[in-house]
Design an enzyme around this catalytic site. Structure first.
Site, PDB file in Angstrom:
ATOM      1  N   TYR A   1       0.810  -1.224   0.000  1.00 39.15           N
ATOM      2  CA  TYR A   1       0.000   0.000   0.000  1.00 39.15           C
ATOM      3  C   TYR A   1       0.845   1.276   0.000  1.00 39.15           C
ATOM      4  O   TYR A   1       0.311   2.368  -0.105  1.00 39.15           O
ATOM      5  CB  TYR A   1      -0.902   0.020   1.238  1.00 39.15           C
ATOM      6  CG  TYR A   1      -0.099  -0.053   2.516  1.00 39.15           C
ATOM      7  CD1 TYR A   1       0.452   1.088   3.079  1.00 39.15           C
ATOM      8  CD2 TYR A   1       0.156  -1.280   3.120  1.00 39.15           C
ATOM      9  CE1 TYR A   1       1.237   1.005   4.223  1.00 39.15           C
ATOM     10  CE2 TYR A   1       0.937  -1.364   4.262  1.00 39.15           C
ATOM     11  CZ  TYR A   1       1.471  -0.218   4.800  1.00 39.15           C
ATOM     12  OH  TYR A   1       2.254  -0.297   5.920  1.00 39.15           O
ATOM     13  N   GLY A   2       2.170   1.140   0.118  1.00 38.66           N
ATOM     14  CA  GLY A   2       3.004   2.332   0.291  1.00 38.66           C
ATOM     15  C   GLY A   2       4.154   2.398  -0.683  1.00 38.66           C
ATOM     16  O   GLY A   2       3.967   2.358  -1.903  1.00 38.66           O
ATOM     17  N   THR A   3       5.371   2.467  -0.148  1.00 36.11           N
ATOM     18  CA  THR A   3       6.548   2.714  -0.970  1.00 36.11           C
ATOM     19  C   THR A   3       6.950   1.540  -1.854  1.00 36.11           C
ATOM     20  O   THR A   3       7.813   1.695  -2.719  1.00 36.11           O
ATOM     21  CB  THR A   3       7.754   3.120  -0.095  1.00 36.11           C
ATOM     22  OG1 THR A   3       8.094   2.033   0.769  1.00 36.11           O
ATOM     23  CG2 THR A   3       7.451   4.373   0.719  1.00 36.11           C
ATOM     24  N   LEU A   4       6.338   0.371  -1.684  1.00 31.88           N
ATOM     25  CA  LEU A   4       6.627  -0.771  -2.555  1.00 31.88           C
ATOM     26  C   LEU A   4       5.803  -0.736  -3.847  1.00 31.88           C
ATOM     27  O   LEU A   4       6.094  -1.476  -4.791  1.00 31.88           O
ATOM     28  CB  LEU A   4       6.356  -2.093  -1.825  1.00 31.88           C
ATOM     29  CG  LEU A   4       7.359  -2.465  -0.737  1.00 31.88           C
ATOM     30  CD1 LEU A   4       6.850  -3.655   0.070  1.00 31.88           C
ATOM     31  CD2 LEU A   4       8.714  -2.766  -1.340  1.00 31.88           C
TER      32      LEU A   4
ATOM     33  N   GLU B   1      11.049  -4.331   5.456  1.00 28.62           N
ATOM     34  CA  GLU B   1      10.015  -3.811   6.349  1.00 28.62           C
ATOM     35  C   GLU B   1      10.381  -3.933   7.831  1.00 28.62           C
ATOM     36  O   GLU B   1       9.628  -3.496   8.691  1.00 28.62           O
ATOM     37  CB  GLU B   1       8.680  -4.521   6.079  1.00 28.62           C
ATOM     38  CG  GLU B   1       8.174  -4.359   4.653  1.00 28.62           C
ATOM     39  CD  GLU B   1       7.781  -2.931   4.273  1.00 28.62           C
ATOM     40  OE1 GLU B   1       7.921  -2.009   5.102  1.00 28.62           O
ATOM     41  OE2 GLU B   1       7.326  -2.743   3.137  1.00 28.62           O
TER      42      GLU B   1
END
Length: 180
Positions: free
Chosen positions: A13-16, A90
């Protein structure tokens, strides 16, 4: 069929996500067939999605809390090798994030005929999730997008003399609402 072929469904949901700073890991994994992009999905339940120190996004395992939303992200099928590399990024062994179950559905799906997919996502660690949610004013994002990512600072540009968890606590305890 051996375990080397086992795939884990991971909701990013983010920086990936594609176009964001840590997507290079997913690109590397896709090149070695350790990850496959499955599409754009959203969470079934409403979760808080907030930005912490250095603009780092956190999905918080506080379903249906306050002003939380169904969160938009990407679904990947990941090998054991890929999962290990994602866990390292992570910080699951360092209490940065926890990989937990999350149910998602295809973004385009209508609510009448939607196939729910059981996946896992990286949630902000429970040791600080509640306090991070309070710090955000109990207002969450629907999506980590370009606007939210403007405040993101790459790891290499952050102070090296303080742990990430300590950074989170400094952010939570700071009087301002600044994300850096």
């Amino acid at each position: 069929m051996g375990l080397e072929n086992e795939r884990f469904l991971i909701f990013a949901y983010g920086t990936l996500k594609r176009g964001f700073p840590n997507h290079n890991l997913m690109q590397d994994l896709m090149q070695t067939n350790d990850a496959t992009f499955l599409g754009v999905y959203r969470t079934v339940e409403k979760y808080p999605l907030v930005c912490g120190p250095y603009g780092v996004p956190f999905l918080l395992n506080l379903p249906n809390s306050g002003d939380s939303n169904s969160v938009l992200g990407e679904l990947y099928a990941v090998s054991e090798i890929g999962l290990s590399r994602m866990d390292e990024l992570e910080g699951t062994s360092r209490n940065h994030y926890e990989r937990l179950a999350v149910e998602v559905v295809k973004k385009e799906g209508n609510n009448n005929n939607v196939a729910v997919v059981k996946a896992e996502g990286y949630f902000g660690h429970r040791s600080f999730a509640g306090e991070l949610w309070k710090k955000s004013g109990e207002k969450g994002l629907c999506e980590y997008d370009g606007e939210a990512a403007k405040g993101y600072v790459k790891r290499s540009d952050r102070p090296a003399n303080i742990s990430f968890v300590d950074m989170v606590w400094l952010f939570i305890n700071s009087p301002s609402s600044s994300s850096s």
